[in-house]
Design a protein around this motif. Structure first.
Motif, PDB file in Angstrom:
ATOM      1  N   ILE A 174       3.893  20.960 -55.558  1.00 22.49           N
ATOM      2  CA  ILE A 174       3.965  19.709 -54.805  1.00 22.49           C
ATOM      3  C   ILE A 174       4.243  20.036 -53.340  1.00 22.49           C
ATOM      4  N   SER A 175       3.494  19.384 -52.468  1.00 24.94           N
ATOM      5  CA  SER A 175       3.660  19.579 -51.030  1.00 24.94           C
ATOM      6  C   SER A 175       4.209  18.302 -50.402  1.00 24.94           C
ATOM      7  N   ASN A 176       5.249  18.442 -49.611  1.00 26.50           N
ATOM      8  CA  ASN A 176       5.858  17.296 -48.925  1.00 26.50           C
ATOM      9  C   ASN A 176       5.597  17.391 -47.428  1.00 26.50           C
ATOM     10  N   GLN A 177       5.187  16.281 -46.841  1.00 30.38           N
ATOM     11  CA  GLN A 177       4.882  16.218 -45.415  1.00 30.38           C
ATOM     12  C   GLN A 177       5.605  15.050 -44.784  1.00 30.38           C
ATOM     13  N   LEU A 178       6.307  15.324 -43.685  1.00 25.23           N
ATOM     14  CA  LEU A 178       6.999  14.268 -42.960  1.00 25.23           C
ATOM     15  C   LEU A 178       5.999  13.548 -42.066  1.00 25.23           C
ATOM     16  N   LEU A 179       5.742  12.273 -42.368  1.00 24.73           N
ATOM     17  CA  LEU A 179       4.776  11.498 -41.594  1.00 24.73           C
ATOM     18  C   LEU A 179       5.409  10.758 -40.418  1.00 24.73           C
ATOM     19  N   ALA A 180       6.608  10.276 -40.601  1.00 15.44           N
ATOM     20  CA  ALA A 180       7.287   9.523 -39.541  1.00 15.44           C
ATOM     21  C   ALA A 180       8.785   9.737 -39.680  1.00 15.44           C
ATOM     22  N   GLU A 181       9.434   9.957 -38.560  1.00 10.13           N
ATOM     23  CA  GLU A 181      10.865  10.258 -38.565  1.00 10.13           C
ATOM     24  C   GLU A 181      11.656   9.155 -37.870  1.00 10.13           C
ATOM     25  N   ALA A 182      12.721   8.731 -38.514  1.00  5.71           N
ATOM     26  CA  ALA A 182      13.674   7.764 -37.947  1.00  5.71           C
ATOM     27  C   ALA A 182      12.989   6.479 -37.485  1.00  5.71           C
ATOM     28  N   VAL A 183      12.106   5.935 -38.316  1.00  4.83           N
ATOM     29  CA  VAL A 183      11.453   4.668 -37.973  1.00  4.83           C
ATOM     30  C   VAL A 183      12.255   3.524 -38.593  1.00  4.83           C
ATOM     31  N   PRO A 184      12.390   2.400 -37.890  1.00  2.00           N
ATOM     32  CA  PRO A 184      13.159   1.278 -38.441  1.00  2.00           C
ATOM     33  C   PRO A 184      12.335   0.442 -39.419  1.00  2.00           C
ATOM     34  N   VAL A 185      12.991  -0.010 -40.471  1.00  2.00           N
ATOM     35  CA  VAL A 185      12.360  -0.940 -41.416  1.00  2.00           C
ATOM     36  C   VAL A 185      12.360  -2.327 -40.779  1.00  2.00           C
ATOM     37  N   LEU A 186      11.188  -2.963 -40.753  1.00  2.17           N
ATOM     38  CA  LEU A 186      11.073  -4.304 -40.178  1.00  2.17           C
ATOM     39  C   LEU A 186      11.143  -5.396 -41.237  1.00  2.17           C
ATOM     40  N   TRP A 187      10.640  -5.081 -42.418  1.00  2.00           N
ATOM     41  CA  TRP A 187      10.553  -6.124 -43.454  1.00  2.00           C
ATOM     42  C   TRP A 187      10.507  -5.474 -44.819  1.00  2.00           C
ATOM     43  N   LYS A 188      11.063  -6.187 -45.791  1.00  2.00           N
ATOM     44  CA  LYS A 188      10.906  -5.816 -47.193  1.00  2.00           C
ATOM     45  C   LYS A 188      10.710  -7.095 -47.987  1.00  2.00           C
ATOM     46  N   PRO A 189      10.097  -7.033 -49.162  1.00  2.00           N
ATOM     47  CA  PRO A 189       9.814  -8.262 -49.916  1.00  2.00           C
ATOM     48  C   PRO A 189      11.086  -8.890 -50.455  1.00  2.00           C
ATOM     49  N   PRO A 190      11.029 -10.188 -50.782  1.00  2.00           N
ATOM     50  CA  PRO A 190      12.198 -10.855 -51.374  1.00  2.00           C
ATOM     51  C   PRO A 190      12.504 -10.269 -52.738  1.00  2.00           C
ATOM     52  N   ALA A 191      13.643 -10.656 -53.252  1.00  2.00           N
ATOM     53  CA  ALA A 191      14.121 -10.051 -54.498  1.00  2.00           C
ATOM     54  C   ALA A 191      13.191 -10.285 -55.674  1.00  2.00           C
ATOM     55  N   ASN A 192      12.445 -11.414 -55.663  1.00  2.00           N
ATOM     56  CA  ASN A 192      11.574 -11.695 -56.798  1.00  2.00           C
ATOM     57  C   ASN A 192      10.253 -10.925 -56.742  1.00  2.00           C
ATOM     58  N   GLY A 193      10.053 -10.159 -55.653  1.00  2.00           N
ATOM     59  CA  GLY A 193       8.862  -9.323 -55.567  1.00  2.00           C
ATOM     60  C   GLY A 193       7.622 -10.038 -55.134  1.00  2.00           C
ATOM     61  N   GLN A 194       7.709 -11.334 -54.849  1.00  2.00           N
ATOM     62  CA  GLN A 194       6.533 -12.092 -54.438  1.00  2.00           C
ATOM     63  C   GLN A 194       6.640 -12.461 -52.964  1.00  2.00           C
ATOM     64  N   SER A 195       5.528 -12.415 -52.254  1.00  2.00           N
ATOM     65  CA  SER A 195       5.484 -12.816 -50.855  1.00  2.00           C
ATOM     66  C   SER A 195       4.262 -13.679 -50.650  1.00  2.00           C
ATOM     67  N   GLN A 196       4.461 -14.991 -50.642  1.00  2.00           N
ATOM     68  CA  GLN A 196       3.324 -15.899 -50.608  1.00  2.00           C
ATOM     69  C   GLN A 196       2.585 -15.850 -49.280  1.00  2.00           C
ATOM     70  N   ALA A 214       2.001   4.835 -32.055  1.00  2.00           N
ATOM     71  CA  ALA A 214       0.568   4.879 -32.351  1.00  2.00           C
ATOM     72  C   ALA A 214       0.221   6.132 -33.150  1.00  2.00           C
ATOM     73  N   GLU A 215       0.832   7.269 -32.827  1.00  2.00           N
ATOM     74  CA  GLU A 215       0.562   8.523 -33.552  1.00  2.00           C
ATOM     75  C   GLU A 215       1.055   8.441 -34.987  1.00  2.00           C
ATOM     76  N   GLN A 216       2.272   7.902 -35.161  1.00  2.00           N
ATOM     77  CA  GLN A 216       2.805   7.761 -36.515  1.00  2.00           C
ATOM     78  C   GLN A 216       1.980   6.783 -37.334  1.00  2.00           C
ATOM     79  N   ALA A 217       1.503   5.716 -36.706  1.00  2.00           N
ATOM     80  CA  ALA A 217       0.712   4.710 -37.415  1.00  2.00           C
ATOM     81  C   ALA A 217      -0.563   5.317 -37.985  1.00  2.00           C
ATOM     82  N   LEU A 218      -1.192   6.243 -37.257  1.00  2.00           N
ATOM     83  CA  LEU A 218      -2.408   6.896 -37.761  1.00  2.00           C
ATOM     84  C   LEU A 218      -2.112   7.724 -39.008  1.00  2.00           C
TER      85      LEU A 218
END
Length: 237
Positions: A174-196, A214-218
Motif C-alpha cells: 500500500i502506498s500513501n500520498q499526502l495530497l493536502a496538508e493542514a486544510v480546514p474543513v468547511l462542511w460535513k453532512p448532518p447526522a442523518n447522512g442526508q443533504s437535500q 489551486a494546486e491542492q485542488a488539482l
C-alpha cells in the motif's frame, strides 16, 4: 413772645402713597426666603443634578433588524421559518453580511451548528460564503472518505491532512500520498447522512468539503477514484 406776623411751623415726615406697602412686602419676602432657604437650596441642587444627568446620558443606540437562529441548530439543517427569527440589535452587533429578511434565508442549508440567538450571515450557509476569510484563491473541494465514520470526529474549522492510499492489488504494498496538508474543513453532512440541498437525491455519507489552494485542488479532484481517501486530524494551534 412771638413776633407779629410770624407763624410757628413744624416739619413733618413726607409719606408717599404705597411706600409702606412696598417695604412691608420686601420684609415678608425676605422672611419667607429665610424660612424656605433649605427648600430652595434643595430645588436648585436637583435642577443642577438633572442638567448634569441629561448631559452625561448617551443618545439612544441605533438598531438594525437581523435574522437570528430561533433555536439551537445542527450543521446541515435546511432552514425553515420556525428555525429563524428577526431581532433588532445594536449596529455594532450586526455583521455586514447579516441577513435582514427571513425570506432570504429560508430553504438554505447551514454549513455548521448555530446557537440560539446567533446572527446568520452568508458564512453560515452552504455556498460561496464557505470561503469567507479564506486566503485569496482558495477553493472549496468536496472529497469522499473511505471511512465515513471519520466524519463524526470532525467539525467545520478542524484542520486535517488528506492522504490518498493506493495499491495495485490485495497482495501489493500500500502506498500513501499526502495530497493536502493542514486544510480546514468547511462542511460535513448532518447526522442523518442526508443533504437535500448539497447533492439532491444522493447519499452524502463520508462526504466533506475542505478549503484548498489551486494546486491542492488539482490533486484532490477525483482522488477517490484513484484510491482511498483518509483524513488525519492535526492540532489547529
Amino acid at each position: 413772645m412771638k413776633q407779629f406776623g410770624q407763624q410757628s411751623t413744624q416739619l413733618r415726615p413726607v409719606s408717599y402713597p404705597g411706600a409702606a406697602s412696598r417695604a412691608s412686602l420686601r420684609h415678608r419676602l425676605a422672611r419667607l426666603l429665610r424660612r424656605r432657604r433649605r427648600l430652595l437650596a434643595a430645588l436648585l441642587f436637583c435642577a443642577a443634578a438633572a442638567t448634569i444627568v441629561q448631559q452625561l446620558t448617551p443618545a439612544p443606540l441605533a438598531t438594525f433588524e437581523a435574522v437570528i437562529a430561533a433555536r439551537d441548530l445542527a450543521g446541515g439543517t435546511t432552514l425553515g421559518s420556525g428555525d429563524l427569527a428577526v431581532q433588532n440589535l445594536p449596529q455594532y452587533a450586526v455583521p455586514g453580511a447579516a441577513f435582514r429578511s427571513v425570506d432570504n434565508v429560508a430553504g438554505q442549508q447551514l454549513s455548521g451548528p448555530l446557537r440560539k440567538g446567533q446572527v446568520i450571515t452568508d458564512a453560515a450557509l452552504l455556498g460561496a460564503g464557505l470561503l469567507v476569510g479564506a486566503p485569496p484563491g482558495s477553493q472549496a473541494v468536496p472529497i469522499r472518505l473511505a471511512d465515513a465514520a471519520t466524519v463524526a470526529l470532525i467539525n467545520p474549522g478542524q484542520r486535517v491532512n488528506v492522504v490518498l492510499s493506493t495499491s495495485a492489488g490485495l497482495d501489493q504494498t500500500i502506498s500513501n500520498q499526502l495530497l493536502a496538508e493542514a486544510v480546514p474543513v468547511l462542511w460535513k453532512p448532518p447526522a442523518n447522512g442526508q443533504s437535500q440541498n448539497l447533492l439532491p437525491g444522493r447519499e452524502t455519507d463520508g462526504l466533506v468539503v475542505v478549503a484548498a489552494t489551486a494546486e491542492q485542488a488539482l490533486k484532490l479532484a477525483g482522488a477517490s477514484a484513484r484510491g482511498k481517501l483518509f483524513l488525519v486530524l492535526i492540532d489547529s494551534s
